[in-house]
Motif scaffolding. Sequence first.
Motif, PDB file in Angstrom:
ATOM      1  N   TRP A   1      -4.211 -11.078   2.917  1.00 21.80           N
ATOM      2  CA  TRP A   1      -4.762 -10.996   4.288  1.00 21.80           C
ATOM      3  C   TRP A   1      -6.160 -11.607   4.328  1.00 21.80           C
TER       4      TRP A   1
ATOM      5  N   GLU B   1       3.666  -3.910   2.310  1.00 23.76           N
ATOM      6  CA  GLU B   1       2.378  -4.244   2.943  1.00 23.76           C
ATOM      7  C   GLU B   1       2.378  -3.921   4.436  1.00 23.76           C
ATOM      8  N   ASN B   2       3.480  -4.185   5.115  1.00 22.31           N
ATOM      9  CA  ASN B   2       3.572  -3.922   6.560  1.00 22.31           C
ATOM     10  C   ASN B   2       4.869  -3.237   6.976  1.00 22.31           C
TER      11      ASN B   2
ATOM     12  N   GLN C   1      -9.236   2.468  -0.530  1.00 23.44           N
ATOM     13  CA  GLN C   1      -8.602   1.154  -0.366  1.00 23.44           C
ATOM     14  C   GLN C   1      -9.218   0.105  -1.283  1.00 23.44           C
TER      15      GLN C   1
ATOM     16  N   SER D   1      -3.467   1.802  14.022  1.00 18.81           N
ATOM     17  CA  SER D   1      -3.183   0.369  14.116  1.00 18.81           C
ATOM     18  C   SER D   1      -1.699   0.115  13.885  1.00 18.81           C
ATOM     19  N   GLN D   2      -1.237  -1.063  14.279  1.00 13.71           N
ATOM     20  CA  GLN D   2       0.187  -1.391  14.153  1.00 13.71           C
ATOM     21  C   GLN D   2       1.050  -0.241  14.686  1.00 13.71           C
TER      22      GLN D   2
ATOM     23  N   TRP E   1      -1.175   6.209  11.826  1.00 14.70           N
ATOM     24  CA  TRP E   1      -2.297   5.251  11.790  1.00 14.70           C
ATOM     25  C   TRP E   1      -2.504   4.731  13.208  1.00 14.70           C
TER      26      TRP E   1
ATOM     27  N   GLU F   1      -5.648  -0.354  -2.282  1.00  8.16           N
ATOM     28  CA  GLU F   1      -5.526  -1.675  -1.645  1.00  8.16           C
ATOM     29  C   GLU F   1      -6.566  -2.637  -2.215  1.00  8.16           C
TER      30      GLU F   1
ATOM     31  N   TRP G   1      -4.026  -5.477  -3.330  1.00  9.06           N
ATOM     32  CA  TRP G   1      -3.424  -5.690  -2.015  1.00  9.06           C
ATOM     33  C   TRP G   1      -2.775  -7.080  -1.912  1.00  9.06           C
TER      34      TRP G   1
ATOM     35  N   HIS H   1       3.546   3.485   2.842  1.00 12.14           N
ATOM     36  CA  HIS H   1       2.339   3.128   3.604  1.00 12.14           C
ATOM     37  C   HIS H   1       2.771   2.646   4.992  1.00 12.14           C
TER      38      HIS H   1
ATOM     39  N   LYS I   1       5.170   0.491   8.406  1.00 13.28           N
ATOM     40  CA  LYS I   1       4.265   0.915   9.472  1.00 13.28           C
ATOM     41  C   LYS I   1       5.068   1.245  10.727  1.00 13.28           C
TER      42      LYS I   1
ATOM     43  N   HIS J   1     -11.417  -2.592  -0.540  1.00 12.19           N
ATOM     44  CA  HIS J   1     -11.531  -3.982  -0.059  1.00 12.19           C
ATOM     45  C   HIS J   1     -12.997  -4.398  -0.202  1.00 12.19           C
TER      46      HIS J   1
HETATM   47  O1  G3I Z   1       5.194 -11.078  10.986  1.00 14.22           O
HETATM   48  C1  G3I Z   1       4.446 -11.736  12.007  1.00 14.22           C
HETATM   49  C2  G3I Z   1       4.926 -13.162  12.161  1.00 14.22           C
HETATM   50  O2  G3I Z   1       6.259 -13.162  12.582  1.00 14.22           O
HETATM   51  C3  G3I Z   1       4.015 -13.875  13.176  1.00 14.22           C
HETATM   52  O3  G3I Z   1       4.369 -15.210  13.255  1.00 14.22           O
HETATM   53  C4  G3I Z   1       2.563 -13.756  12.751  1.00 14.22           C
HETATM   54  C5  G3I Z   1       1.610 -14.385  13.774  1.00 14.22           C
HETATM   55  O4  G3I Z   1       0.350 -13.744  13.742  1.00 14.22           O
HETATM   56  O5  G3I Z   1       2.236 -12.403  12.616  1.00 14.22           O
HETATM   57  C6  G3I Z   1       2.984 -11.747  11.638  1.00 14.22           C
HETATM   58  O6  G3I Z   1       2.586 -10.410  11.517  1.00 14.22           O
HETATM   59  C7  G3I Z   1       1.327 -10.214  10.908  1.00 14.22           C
HETATM   60  C8  G3I Z   1       1.533  -9.341   9.669  1.00 14.22           C
HETATM   61  O7  G3I Z   1       0.300  -9.026   9.101  1.00 14.22           O
HETATM   62  C9  G3I Z   1       2.403 -10.024   8.624  1.00 14.22           C
HETATM   63  O8  G3I Z   1       1.754 -11.141   8.112  1.00 14.22           O
HETATM   64  C10 G3I Z   1       0.410  -9.533  11.871  1.00 14.22           C
HETATM   65  O9  G3I Z   1       0.109 -10.421  12.939  1.00 14.22           O
HETATM   66  C11 G3I Z   1      -0.854  -9.106  11.181  1.00 14.22           C
HETATM   67  O10 G3I Z   1      -1.622  -8.297  12.080  1.00 14.22           O
HETATM   68  C12 G3I Z   1      -0.521  -8.286   9.963  1.00 14.22           C
HETATM   69  O11 G3I Z   1      -1.729  -7.993   9.298  1.00 14.22           O
HETATM   70  C13 G3I Z   1      -1.670  -6.901   8.416  1.00 14.22           C
HETATM   71  C14 G3I Z   1      -2.750  -5.912   8.751  1.00 14.22           C
HETATM   72  O12 G3I Z   1      -2.724  -4.851   7.806  1.00 14.22           O
HETATM   73  C15 G3I Z   1      -2.562  -5.345  10.143  1.00 14.22           C
HETATM   74  O13 G3I Z   1      -3.485  -4.372  10.416  1.00 14.22           O
HETATM   75  C16 G3I Z   1      -1.854  -7.432   6.994  1.00 14.22           C
HETATM   76  O14 G3I Z   1      -0.732  -8.236   6.621  1.00 14.22           O
HETATM   77  C17 G3I Z   1      -1.984  -6.249   6.037  1.00 14.22           C
HETATM   78  O15 G3I Z   1      -2.363  -6.742   4.769  1.00 14.22           O
HETATM   79  C18 G3I Z   1      -3.045  -5.291   6.520  1.00 14.22           C
HETATM   80  O16 G3I Z   1      -3.097  -4.198   5.653  1.00 14.22           O
HETATM   81  C19 G3I Z   1      -4.089  -3.208   5.939  1.00 14.22           C
HETATM   82  C20 G3I Z   1      -3.531  -1.880   5.485  1.00 14.22           C
HETATM   83  O17 G3I Z   1      -2.280  -1.642   6.061  1.00 14.22           O
HETATM   84  C21 G3I Z   1      -4.498  -0.745   5.805  1.00 14.22           C
HETATM   85  N1  G3I Z   1      -5.817  -1.017   5.282  1.00 14.22           N
HETATM   86  C22 G3I Z   1      -6.377  -2.321   5.610  1.00 14.22           C
HETATM   87  C23 G3I Z   1      -5.426  -3.440   5.229  1.00 14.22           C
HETATM   88  C24 G3I Z   1      -6.045  -4.782   5.494  1.00 14.22           C
HETATM   89  O18 G3I Z   1      -6.251  -5.001   6.853  1.00 14.22           O
END
Ligand code: G3I
Length: 446
Positions: free
Chosen positions: A307, A74-75, A235, A117-118, A115, A266, A299, A111, A78, A237
């Motif tokens: 998420w 999922e992450n 995706q 983001s991230q 990108w 997703e 997803w 994945h 990245k 969603h």
């Molecule tokens: O791992 C840290 C953790 O240590 C911390 O305490 C916490 C506090 O916010 O954050 C955690 O990281 C988060 C991570 O997810 C794991 O849960 C990030 O803040 C958060 O931004 C991240 O969100 C992810 C998101 O992409 C970021 O853009 C979602 O899990 C993930 O499901 C989502 O996936 C995306 C696809 O990659 C692309 N398409 C859209 C989809 C949904 O947004």
Amino acid sequence: MRMTLLRLAGAATAGLVAAAALTTAAHSAEAADTLGSAAAGQGRSFGAAVAANHLDEAGYTATLNREFTSATPENEMKWDATEPTRGTFTFAAADQVVNHARGQGMDVRGHTLVWHSQLPPWVGGLGAADLRTAMNDHINRVMGHYKGRIHSWDVVNEAFQDGGSGARRSSPFQDKLGDGFIEEAFRTARAADPAAKLCYNDYNTDGVNAKSTAVYRMVQDFRSRGVPIDCVGFQGHFNGNSPVPADFQANLQRFADLGVDVQITELDIEGSGTAQADSYARVVTACLAVDRCTGITVWGVTDRYSWRSAGTPLLFDGDYRAKPAYGAVLTALGGDGGGDPGDGTASCTATYTRTADWNGGYNGQVTITAGSEPIGSWSTTVTFPSPQRVQAAWNATTTWDGGGSVMTARPSWNGPLAAGASTSFGFTVTKNGSDAAPAVGACTAS
Ligand code: G3I
């Protein structure tokens, strides 16, 4: 005397619940009883996004291993996870997911490589020439590490703007390298792992609209010029503001007609009950109607870690119980939830929702959904945490056990259900200081 009778009734009910659990276990060992095996019967994969930090949770891993044939980290793959500082690559978390998935015989979707983001801050600080080198290095190192182990890579993710412009999204790559960065990323990726399918992946491209048409034109151009691209990821969603579009299947088909595979990458659909189940079934049916739709990935495994957790968008609830949407997906895939299609095996699922809440109490509702065969009757148990007390129950005949904490519910008038149809019963509970949710047992159908 009364206590003795209650205990005896309790022993009998416990036996019934154990028998129901055994029946469920026996069914899930049969081939077409899971999402993965039913999808395989249609020549497709059925995957889930997987988070490494949940793999040590028994319910999570059991559900993942039983139901899914593909996994997408999922992450963990990245850019911010794999190359947080330039040239220093960290693969530990992604390796966990890849090793687990491959150990279970699953495909892995990679994945994602490029990108906006991230993206760690250092990438945005580079000049154009340096950025091009960094992008290609990143692709080469990450794909090289997983060479031969990834079914499909999302090479470039979400490079187009939302809305009607059809324009590319502003990002360090777009702004400094121009449109050509996408083509360059795909060419680098092909050389890095020639066995992996290379996908472009995006959201709000599920129906025919300005954004999906812009992506379509890019793919058409790539195909005509021999730029290596094998697949497009949609995706998926969805929620009330963005429902499954009426032309979803037509949109998948127009991309497939360009000579690429299409994948639902997703999928999640906010909602509950029959409405959610129907939407899921529509997505699956659309994919099956398009020959080149090769796989569906949801997803996440459970609503709990989604998420969009508050929107309960997935197929398993927070306690890994299959939701009505699960039954609908299994049925749409030609699975049967308990035996071969048409063999008359009755099955059902029971899912719980809190429908009202106030200081001293709450109302709960349990929805019973028949599997792919009609059922004549059903039963399930609801266990209430002490010291909660049920004040009233409706639409079910109830008997009590466990000193008044375990309610067995059977139909009052609503026993027979058509395949996939639902009914529900409800109850009002006095909290007595406990706000915990009741536990719903397995649904037994006859
Ligand atoms: O791992 C840290 C953790 O240590 C911390 O305490 C916490 C506090 O916010 O954050 C955690 O990281 C988060 C991570 O997810 C794991 O849960 C990030 O803040 C958060 O931004 C991240 O969100 C992810 C998101 O992409 C970021 O853009 C979602 O899990 C993930 O499901 C989502 O996936 C995306 C696809 O990659 C692309 N398409 C859209 C989809 C949904 O947004």
